[in-house]
Scaffold this motif. Structure first.
Motif, short mmCIF file in Angstrom:
data_model
loop_
_atom_site.label_atom_id
_atom_site.label_comp_id
_atom_site.label_asym_id
_atom_site.label_seq_id
_atom_site.Cartn_x
_atom_site.Cartn_y
_atom_site.Cartn_z
N THR A 221 -4.51 -16.12 8.43
CA THR A 221 -3.65 -17.01 7.55
C THR A 221 -3.44 -16.22 6.02
N MET A 222 -4.55 -15.67 5.59
CA MET A 222 -4.15 -15.03 4.04
C MET A 222 -3.38 -13.99 4.43
N GLY A 223 -3.53 -13.11 5.80
CA GLY A 223 -2.77 -11.87 6.04
C GLY A 223 -1.42 -12.29 6.09
N LEU A 224 -0.94 -13.23 6.56
CA LEU A 224 0.51 -13.76 6.85
C LEU A 224 0.94 -14.01 5.29
N PHE A 225 0.19 -14.61 4.62
CA PHE A 225 0.69 -14.90 3.29
C PHE A 225 0.90 -13.53 2.56
N ALA A 226 -0.35 -12.63 2.56
CA ALA A 226 0.30 -11.67 1.83
C ALA A 226 1.25 -10.72 2.46
N LEU A 227 1.39 -10.77 3.61
CA LEU A 227 2.67 -10.11 3.94
C LEU A 227 3.94 -10.45 3.66
N TYR A 228 3.79 -12.05 3.37
CA TYR A 228 5.17 -12.55 2.88
C TYR A 228 5.32 -12.32 1.52
N CYS A 229 4.19 -12.48 0.66
CA CYS A 229 4.35 -11.85 -0.70
C CYS A 229 4.82 -10.54 -1.03
N LEU A 230 4.28 -9.62 -0.10
CA LEU A 230 4.46 -8.08 -0.14
C LEU A 230 6.30 -8.07 0.15
N TYR A 231 6.72 -8.80 1.17
CA TYR A 231 7.83 -8.54 1.45
C TYR A 231 8.91 -9.36 0.40
N LYS A 232 8.44 -10.09 -0.42
CA LYS A 232 9.23 -10.88 -1.42
C LYS A 232 9.42 -9.99 -2.82
N SER A 233 8.36 -9.21 -2.73
CA SER A 233 8.27 -8.25 -4.03
C SER A 233 9.23 -7.19 -4.11
N TYR A 234 9.57 -6.71 -2.73
CA TYR A 234 10.46 -5.65 -2.37
C TYR A 234 9.98 -4.40 -2.99
N VAL A 235 8.74 -4.13 -3.04
CA VAL A 235 8.17 -2.72 -3.51
C VAL A 235 8.20 -1.77 -2.40
N ARG A 236 9.23 -0.80 -2.44
CA ARG A 236 9.17 -0.05 -1.12
C ARG A 236 8.12 0.81 -1.02
N THR A 237 7.34 1.26 -2.15
CA THR A 237 6.24 2.34 -2.06
C THR A 237 5.48 1.70 -1.26
N CYS A 238 4.97 0.32 -1.52
CA CYS A 238 4.02 -0.44 -0.83
C CYS A 238 4.26 -0.89 0.71
N LEU A 239 5.62 -0.98 0.98
CA LEU A 239 6.03 -1.30 2.37
C LEU A 239 5.61 0.09 3.18
N LEU A 240 5.98 1.15 2.55
CA LEU A 240 6.08 2.41 3.16
C LEU A 240 4.47 2.94 3.45
N GLY A 241 3.69 2.72 2.25
CA GLY A 241 2.26 2.79 2.16
C GLY A 241 1.51 2.16 3.14
N LEU A 242 1.84 1.01 3.52
CA LEU A 242 1.11 0.14 4.41
C LEU A 242 1.67 0.65 5.85
N GLY A 243 2.64 1.07 5.99
CA GLY A 243 3.23 1.77 7.29
C GLY A 243 2.54 2.94 7.69
N VAL A 244 2.22 3.73 6.51
CA VAL A 244 1.35 4.99 6.86
C VAL A 244 0.23 4.50 7.17
N PHE A 245 -0.72 3.58 6.68
CA PHE A 245 -1.92 3.23 7.12
C PHE A 245 -1.93 2.56 8.50
N VAL A 246 -0.98 1.63 8.93
CA VAL A 246 -0.95 1.14 10.25
C VAL A 246 -0.61 2.25 11.29
N TYR A 247 0.43 3.20 10.98
CA TYR A 247 0.66 3.92 12.04
C TYR A 247 -0.35 5.10 12.22
N TYR A 248 -0.82 5.66 11.33
CA TYR A 248 -2.17 6.57 11.18
C TYR A 248 -3.06 5.87 12.25
#
Length: 418
Positions: free
Chosen positions: A198-225
């Motif tokens: 539940t908290m993970g989904l809410f955090a993803l939603y907040c991250l998306y609505k912040s539109y901070v591209r650095t964080c979106l790409l950084g999280l992508g680096v974390f998940v992909y690696y």
């Protein structure tokens, strides 16, 4: 001592909430940052006095060298340095030394990490509720019409960075539960697992609505690696899903990354890529090249910067939007060398971990350094850096399931008694 640590891990994420109060001239976030530091110092002193032992490593040496160097720069260039910025630059690193000394073992670390995640629940759910109601709005972007939200944080960047960091430490905690034979797998603890989802989904939603591209790409680096090392099939499935979503929401993606796409396609100058970062970096590097030798070695002074584009006097630089460049500009080539040496030592220490724990901490290390390179992240954002180094302390916390000590670091990590 355990009580003091619990206070820090639970309340530090909550301290990011912006309620607009001023205490002794400090905003509430800065005041609680000072309070948290006092808690850490008390815990550290108690631990050393009770155990009569201090564990140090090569990482600690470079941390202390960097702290001493920043303090020396402040005294040397006191007219252009700020004591508040010196504290923000150095205290997160000190947090690492404290945590590795006061946390007894990995079992206690996991309990404290869970407390940190629980602490994040308050700003996460509060921010999500505000955003769902159309409140907590920071601004509407003029060129794109995007509504950027800040939730209960001071700005969208703090919201985005905190949400991305939370998602990464939730992944770390899940991995630690999976590999620890004395702890139930997270999926078998139904209530906690449901809370995480539940908290993970809410955090993803907040991250998306912040539109901070650095964080979106950084999280992508974390998940992909991490998935590349652990589960390549799942990585392929995730890539397919993201490609499909990219096609379906191509217009939205262009709205978010419009300057990067236009610059890559040649529709705009290359300097405009990433909100003009190449232009800012070029400007600061030109300023650095014109400095005297002593300033190149020691920087222009910690805290000596202005907003990008602002007309400044000679020797004052812009906000670099790159933590590596910011370290060089403010602490000079010597400071940059110490910082890079510290990162190399941390990397080598992480490499000594095993299995999934190794890969999840490497994923965190790569993601954070990526975000540090493309923006102001875990160096110039004091609170975020403090949380990061508190979590990173795991790499030097004793594993009670292993009796042997690595010979390479036996003179350091086994402790120094007095």
């Amino acid at each position: 001592m355990t009580f003091l640590l619990s206070l820090f891990f639970f309340f530090r994420p909550i301290m990011f909430i912006d309620i607009g109060w001023l205490i002794f001239g400090l905003n509430i976030t800065e005041f609680f940052a000072v309070f948290a530091t006092i808690i850490l110092i008390c815990a550290f002193v108690l631990r050393v006095v009770v155990s009569k032992q201090l564990n140090i490593s090569i990482i600690d040496f470079f941390i202390m060298f960097f702290i001493v160097w920043c303090s020396f720069i402040y005294v040397l260039y006191i007219d252009t340095s700020s004591p508040k910025d010196v504290a923000k630059f150095t205290l997160p690193f000190f947090t690492y030394i404290v945590m590795k000394n006061v946390i007894k073992d990995r079992k206690q670390y996991m309990q404290l990490l869970k407390l940190m995640i629980f602490g994040f629940a308050i700003p996460v759910f509060s921010s999500a509720i505000l955003i769902l109601q159309g409140m907590g709005l920071d601004r509407v972007m003029y060129w794109t019409g995007l509504y950027r939200f800040q939730g209960v944080y001071v700005n969208p960047h703090n919201l985005g960075h905190c949400m991305a960091f939370l998602l990464m430490i939730m992944a770390i905690y899940s991995v630690l539960c999976y590999v620890d034979p004395d702890v139930k797998d997270l999926r078998k603890r139904k209530l906690l697992f449901l809370f995480f989802i539940t908290m993970g989904l809410f955090a993803l939603y907040c991250l998306y609505k912040s539109y901070v591209r650095t964080c979106l790409l950084g999280l992508g680096v974390f998940v992909y690696y991490y998935l590349f090392k652990i589960n390549k099939r799942l990585l392929l499935v995730l890539t397919g899903v993201l490609c499909l979503l990219g096609v379906l929401f191509a217009a939205l993606l262009y709205t978010i990354f419009f300057d990067m796409i236009d610059a890559a396609q040649g529709k705009e100058r290359a300097d405009y890529f990433g909100s003009g970062r190449p232009y800012i970096w070029k400007h600061n590097l030109n300023e650095f090249s014109n400095l005297s030798l002593d300033r190149m070695l020691a920087g222009v002074g910690v805290g000596n910067r202005r907003a990008e584009g602002e007309v400044t006097k000679k020797g004052v630089i812009w906000n670099s939007h790159n933590d590596f460049l910011e370290v060089m500009m403010q602490t000079g080539l010597v400071g940059l060398f110490l910082y890079l040496a510290l990162q190399i030592c941390i990397y080598r220490r992480i490499r000594r971990l095993e299995g999934k724990v190794l890969f999840v901490f490497l994923a965190l290390f790569y993601a954070v350094n990526f975000m540090n390179f493309v923006s102001n992240s875990y160096v110039t954002r004091f609170g975020l850096g403090q949380l990061f180094y508190a979590v990173l302390a795991f790499i030097e916390i004793p594993d009670s399931t292993k009796k042997e000590v690595d010979e390479e670091d036996s003179s350091f990590t086994s402790g120094i008694s007095y």
